[in-house]
Design an enzyme around this catalytic site. Structure first.
Site, PDB file in Angstrom:
ATOM      1  N   ASP A  36       0.861  -1.187   0.000  1.00  0.00           N
ATOM      2  CA  ASP A  36       0.000   0.000   0.000  1.00  0.00           C
ATOM      3  C   ASP A  36       0.894   1.233   0.000  1.00  0.00           C
ATOM      4  O   ASP A  36       1.763   1.367   0.874  1.00  0.00           O
ATOM      5  CB  ASP A  36      -0.908   0.007   1.228  1.00  0.00           C
ATOM      6  CG  ASP A  36      -2.038  -1.005   1.125  1.00  0.00           C
ATOM      7  OD1 ASP A  36      -2.097  -1.734   0.110  1.00  0.00           O
ATOM      8  OD2 ASP A  36      -2.847  -1.090   2.062  1.00  0.00           O
ATOM      9  N   ASP A  79     -15.220  -3.419  -1.687  1.00  0.00           N
ATOM     10  CA  ASP A  79     -14.851  -3.233  -0.284  1.00  0.00           C
ATOM     11  C   ASP A  79     -16.124  -3.006   0.509  1.00  0.00           C
ATOM     12  O   ASP A  79     -16.960  -2.177   0.129  1.00  0.00           O
ATOM     13  CB  ASP A  79     -13.914  -2.027  -0.139  1.00  0.00           C
ATOM     14  CG  ASP A  79     -12.721  -2.121  -1.082  1.00  0.00           C
ATOM     15  OD1 ASP A  79     -12.235  -3.243  -1.291  1.00  0.00           O
ATOM     16  OD2 ASP A  79     -12.291  -1.081  -1.608  1.00  0.00           O
TER      17      ASP A  79
END
Length: 235
Positions: A8, A127
């Site tokens: 990330d 998500d």
């Protein structure tokens, strides 16, 4: 089943968040390309990259680091975060990215995703918080069920669905296997579990399930609760 170790990117650094909260970012490396190279050494075929700044801004924000990762490893790259138009998709493919993840735009403009999936290697990122789809870097939770959105892309030419249980992400509390299985059944697509991997038991659970095509490993690697080399060996 595939294991996709994750990087990330926030402000050019490799970080991990807890439950998607940007202020929770813990920095693990100032040189993300070195992390990618380590994944390759341990036996990975893929790296899963998220441009966190890009997810919030709606446009690429860590391009230089992504270029460095591409130049310094032979891994297949799956990339998401801030991809909202065809021009950005084409730019990343020219850069050598292998698969693009469309997340927020999949909820707001599913037809765009279907059109892109006919031309490019596209994954849909779903998500969810309590089963409802979250968008814009998880800053907004919609009223749409994750399973309903997954079904929308059942026959659209999408390569994969990546489903993340936000409540588990970065928490080292175990994968939501049931949620991932539901998404896989509704879509009929290759489905990748994301969020909550703690140790080798999570890898085994996902593999045993039979419905799960891949699993993303993040904080478990960085915090040392999962031996990635061992994980690859059991596959």
């Amino acid at each position: 089943m595939d294991i996709l170790p994750a990087i990330d990117l926030k402000d050019g650094k490799a970080v991990r968040l807890s439950k998607g909260v940007m202020d929770s970012a813990k920095i693990y490396s100032d040189e993300p390309w070195q992390v990618a190279r380590r994944f390759e050494e341990l036996g990975s075929k893929w790296v899963h990259i998220v441009d966190l700044n890009g997810a919030f801004m709606g446009e690429p924000a860590n391009l230089e680091q992504i270029k460095k990762i591409r130049e310094n490893c032979n891994l297949k790259i799956e990339l998401g975060g801030g991809i909202r138009d065809e021009k950005t998709i084409q730019m990343y493919l020219e850069l050598g990215v292998d698969r693009l993840i469309l997340g927020s735009i999949a909820l707001k403009d599913p037809q765009f995703v279907k059109d892109m999936a006919k031309k490019y290697p596209i994954a849909v990122g779903i998500d969810a918080l309590n089963g409802m789809v979250a968008v814009e870097g998880w800053a907004e939770v919609s009223t749409i069920q994750a399973t309903a959105l997954a079904k929308e892309f059942a026959n659209a030419g999408v390569e994969a669905i990546i489903c993340t249980d936000i409540s588990k992400d970065g928490m080292l509390c175990g994968v939501n296997v049931n949620f991932t299985e539901e998404i896989a059944k509704e879509s009929g697509l290759y489905t990748i579990a994301s969020g909550g991997v703690k140790d080798i038991n999570d890898i085994i659970s996902c593999k045993k399930n039979g419905q799960i095509g891949g699993v993303i490993v993040g904080k478990a690697f960085y915090e040392g609760t999962l031996n990635l080399k061992e994980a690859f060996s059991i596959l």
